[in-house]
Write a protein that holds these residues in place. Sequence first.
Motif, PDB file in Angstrom:
ATOM      1  N   ILE A 113       0.834  -1.202   0.000  1.00 38.42           N
ATOM      2  CA  ILE A 113       0.000   0.000   0.000  1.00 38.42           C
ATOM      3  C   ILE A 113       0.867   1.249   0.000  1.00 38.42           C
ATOM      4  CG2 ILE A 113      -1.640   1.336   1.400  1.00 38.42           C
ATOM      5  CD1 ILE A 113      -2.852  -1.381   2.253  1.00 38.42           C
ATOM      6  N   GLN A 114       1.925   1.221   0.784  1.00 37.69           N
ATOM      7  CA  GLN A 114       2.836   2.357   0.844  1.00 37.69           C
ATOM      8  C   GLN A 114       3.499   2.598  -0.514  1.00 37.69           C
ATOM      9  OE1 GLN A 114       5.921   1.896   3.761  1.00 37.69           O
ATOM     10  NE2 GLN A 114       5.991   4.094   4.176  1.00 37.69           N
ATOM     11  N   GLY A 115       3.871   1.539  -1.211  1.00 40.83           N
ATOM     12  CA  GLY A 115       4.468   1.678  -2.536  1.00 40.83           C
ATOM     13  C   GLY A 115       3.494   2.295  -3.528  1.00 40.83           C
ATOM     14  N   LYS A 116       2.243   1.853  -3.498  1.00 43.07           N
ATOM     15  CA  LYS A 116       1.223   2.409  -4.391  1.00 43.07           C
ATOM     16  C   LYS A 116       0.968   3.877  -4.074  1.00 43.07           C
ATOM     17  CE  LYS A 116      -1.126  -1.900  -5.454  1.00 43.07           C
ATOM     18  NZ  LYS A 116      -2.357  -2.659  -5.390  1.00 43.07           N
ATOM     19  N   ALA A 117       0.940   4.212  -2.792  1.00 42.55           N
ATOM     20  CA  ALA A 117       0.733   5.600  -2.401  1.00 42.55           C
ATOM     21  C   ALA A 117       1.901   6.469  -2.865  1.00 42.55           C
ATOM     22  CB  ALA A 117       0.565   5.706  -0.884  1.00 42.55           C
ATOM     23  N   SER A 118       3.111   5.945  -2.765  1.00 36.27           N
ATOM     24  CA  SER A 118       4.292   6.684  -3.216  1.00 36.27           C
ATOM     25  C   SER A 118       4.239   6.927  -4.727  1.00 36.27           C
ATOM     26  CB  SER A 118       5.553   5.900  -2.845  1.00 36.27           C
ATOM     27  OG  SER A 118       6.696   6.550  -3.313  1.00 36.27           O
ATOM     28  N   GLU A 119       3.866   5.908  -5.497  1.00 39.25           N
ATOM     29  CA  GLU A 119       3.727   6.065  -6.948  1.00 39.25           C
ATOM     30  C   GLU A 119       2.678   7.127  -7.280  1.00 39.25           C
ATOM     31  OE1 GLU A 119       2.794   2.351  -8.828  1.00 39.25           O
ATOM     32  OE2 GLU A 119       4.575   1.365  -8.004  1.00 39.25           O
ATOM     33  N   LEU A 120       1.571   7.088  -6.567  1.00 39.18           N
ATOM     34  CA  LEU A 120       0.498   8.056  -6.810  1.00 39.18           C
ATOM     35  C   LEU A 120       0.970   9.477  -6.509  1.00 39.18           C
ATOM     36  CD1 LEU A 120      -2.468   8.541  -7.552  1.00 39.18           C
ATOM     37  CD2 LEU A 120      -3.035   8.151  -5.168  1.00 39.18           C
ATOM     38  N   LEU A 121       1.702   9.657  -5.422  1.00 44.49           N
ATOM     39  CA  LEU A 121       2.217  10.983  -5.079  1.00 44.49           C
ATOM     40  C   LEU A 121       3.213  11.472  -6.130  1.00 44.49           C
ATOM     41  CD1 LEU A 121       2.718  10.761  -1.211  1.00 44.49           C
ATOM     42  CD2 LEU A 121       1.115  12.221  -2.437  1.00 44.49           C
ATOM     43  N   GLU A 122       4.064  10.591  -6.613  1.00 43.05           N
ATOM     44  CA  GLU A 122       5.014  10.973  -7.659  1.00 43.05           C
ATOM     45  C   GLU A 122       4.285  11.423  -8.917  1.00 43.05           C
ATOM     46  OE1 GLU A 122       7.742   7.757  -8.285  1.00 43.05           O
ATOM     47  OE2 GLU A 122       8.619   7.958  -6.290  1.00 43.05           O
ATOM     48  N   ARG A 123       3.240  10.709  -9.322  1.00 43.65           N
ATOM     49  CA  ARG A 123       2.460  11.111 -10.493  1.00 43.65           C
ATOM     50  C   ARG A 123       1.794  12.462 -10.283  1.00 43.65           C
ATOM     51  NH1 ARG A 123      -1.277   6.206 -11.955  1.00 43.65           N
ATOM     52  NH2 ARG A 123       0.283   4.632 -11.544  1.00 43.65           N
ATOM     53  N   LEU A 124       1.226  12.634  -9.082  1.00 43.28           N
ATOM     54  CA  LEU A 124       0.561  13.911  -8.796  1.00 43.28           C
ATOM     55  C   LEU A 124       1.556  15.066  -8.825  1.00 43.28           C
ATOM     56  CD1 LEU A 124      -1.916  12.902  -5.951  1.00 43.28           C
ATOM     57  CD2 LEU A 124      -2.492  13.571  -8.286  1.00 43.28           C
ATOM     58  N   LEU A 125       2.739  14.852  -8.267  1.00 42.16           N
ATOM     59  CA  LEU A 125       3.759  15.896  -8.300  1.00 42.16           C
ATOM     60  C   LEU A 125       4.214  16.175  -9.726  1.00 42.16           C
ATOM     61  CD1 LEU A 125       5.978  15.049  -5.193  1.00 42.16           C
ATOM     62  CD2 LEU A 125       4.570  17.077  -5.546  1.00 42.16           C
ATOM     63  N   ALA A 126       4.371  15.140 -10.500  1.00 41.79           N
ATOM     64  CA  ALA A 126       4.778  15.318 -11.902  1.00 41.79           C
ATOM     65  C   ALA A 126       3.709  16.083 -12.671  1.00 41.79           C
ATOM     66  CB  ALA A 126       5.048  13.967 -12.544  1.00 41.79           C
ATOM     67  N   GLU A 127       2.451  15.753 -12.448  1.00 44.58           N
ATOM     68  CA  GLU A 127       1.360  16.454 -13.135  1.00 44.58           C
ATOM     69  C   GLU A 127       1.264  17.901 -12.672  1.00 44.58           C
ATOM     70  OE1 GLU A 127      -2.272  14.293 -12.640  1.00 44.58           O
ATOM     71  OE2 GLU A 127      -1.525  12.551 -13.749  1.00 44.58           O
ATOM     72  N   SER A 128       1.465  18.129 -11.389  1.00 46.29           N
ATOM     73  CA  SER A 128       1.365  19.506 -10.895  1.00 46.29           C
ATOM     74  C   SER A 128       2.527  20.352 -11.412  1.00 46.29           C
ATOM     75  CB  SER A 128       1.310  19.546  -9.371  1.00 46.29           C
ATOM     76  OG  SER A 128       2.552  19.150  -8.817  1.00 46.29           O
ATOM     77  N   ASP A 129       3.696  19.737 -11.558  1.00 48.29           N
ATOM     78  CA  ASP A 129       4.825  20.469 -12.143  1.00 48.29           C
ATOM     79  C   ASP A 129       4.518  20.825 -13.603  1.00 48.29           C
ATOM     80  OD1 ASP A 129       6.283  20.412  -9.833  1.00 48.29           O
ATOM     81  OD2 ASP A 129       7.534  18.686 -10.430  1.00 48.29           O
ATOM     82  N   ASP A 130       3.887  19.931 -14.323  1.00 47.57           N
ATOM     83  CA  ASP A 130       3.552  20.191 -15.732  1.00 47.57           C
ATOM     84  C   ASP A 130       2.505  21.287 -15.849  1.00 47.57           C
ATOM     85  OD1 ASP A 130       5.304  18.258 -16.537  1.00 47.57           O
ATOM     86  OD2 ASP A 130       3.776  16.707 -16.844  1.00 47.57           O
ATOM     87  N   THR A 131       1.574  21.369 -14.955  1.00 41.64           N
ATOM     88  CA  THR A 131       0.510  22.389 -15.064  1.00 41.64           C
ATOM     89  C   THR A 131       0.993  23.745 -14.553  1.00 41.64           C
ATOM     90  OG1 THR A 131      -0.362  21.727 -12.903  1.00 41.64           O
ATOM     91  CG2 THR A 131      -1.373  20.736 -14.853  1.00 41.64           C
ATOM     92  N   ASN A 132       1.995  23.765 -13.655  1.00 41.91           N
ATOM     93  CA  ASN A 132       2.495  25.046 -13.119  1.00 41.91           C
ATOM     94  C   ASN A 132       3.499  25.698 -14.035  1.00 41.91           C
ATOM     95  OD1 ASN A 132       0.898  24.821 -10.879  1.00 41.91           O
ATOM     96  ND2 ASN A 132       2.505  23.915  -9.588  1.00 41.91           N
ATOM     97  N   ARG A 133       4.092  24.963 -14.987  1.00 39.37           N
ATOM     98  CA  ARG A 133       5.070  25.548 -15.887  1.00 39.37           C
ATOM     99  C   ARG A 133       4.361  26.438 -16.920  1.00 39.37           C
ATOM    100  NH1 ARG A 133       8.712  20.329 -17.078  1.00 39.37           N
ATOM    101  NH2 ARG A 133       9.644  20.203 -15.018  1.00 39.37           N
ATOM    102  N   PRO A 134       4.939  27.532 -17.196  1.00 40.42           N
ATOM    103  CA  PRO A 134       4.323  28.373 -18.224  1.00 40.42           C
ATOM    104  C   PRO A 134       4.508  27.724 -19.606  1.00 40.42           C
ATOM    105  CG  PRO A 134       6.316  29.396 -17.348  1.00 40.42           C
ATOM    106  CD  PRO A 134       6.064  28.165 -16.577  1.00 40.42           C
ATOM    107  N   GLN A 135       3.484  27.788 -20.351  1.00 40.58           N
ATOM    108  CA  GLN A 135       3.545  27.184 -21.689  1.00 40.58           C
ATOM    109  C   GLN A 135       4.055  28.200 -22.677  1.00 40.58           C
ATOM    110  OE1 GLN A 135      -0.198  25.487 -22.611  1.00 40.58           O
ATOM    111  NE2 GLN A 135      -0.011  23.931 -21.032  1.00 40.58           N
ATOM    112  N   LEU A 136       4.890  27.813 -23.586  1.00 43.58           N
ATOM    113  CA  LEU A 136       5.469  28.699 -24.572  1.00 43.58           C
ATOM    114  C   LEU A 136       4.734  28.678 -25.853  1.00 43.58           C
ATOM    115  CD1 LEU A 136       9.166  27.904 -23.948  1.00 43.58           C
ATOM    116  CD2 LEU A 136       7.890  29.856 -23.086  1.00 43.58           C
TER     117      LEU A 136
END
Length: 136
Positions: A113-136
């Motif tokens: 369960i901890q591994g799945k939660a860690s994977e989910l957090l990594e995806r969420l962080l990756a997605e949030s980094d992609d949405t916070n970057r300004p698009q060119l």
Amino acid sequence: MLARAHDGGVGDDDPAARPKRRRFDAAYKLAILDEYERLTDSGAKGALLRREGLYSSHIVEWRRARDVGALKELAPKARPAKRSAEQIENERLRRRNERLEDDLAKHKLALEIQGKASELLERLLAESDDTNRPQL
């Protein structure tokens, strides 16, 4: 040797002189039951019970067992065999092993369960980094 009891009665203080508890085998129980049923006087029945050190509940139980054909029930009840020290230790170790296996299964599930939660957090962080970057 007789000794005075605290209540003023006379008692026997020699343990060897005390009556020992008897075990009745099936044949003896049936013989007592037959004798009891042949008696017609309640006083004589009571005397038989006192002589044998029995209660009327014994007669009822034995009669019931005899009537249903359960002669094995009239035999003395077998006591479970004493367990050796090795058997006791084996049982203790078996119970301990079961507890440890349960704990291990719980820990494996928690890690999964901890591994799945860690994977989910990594995806969420990756997605949030992609949405916070300004698009060119």
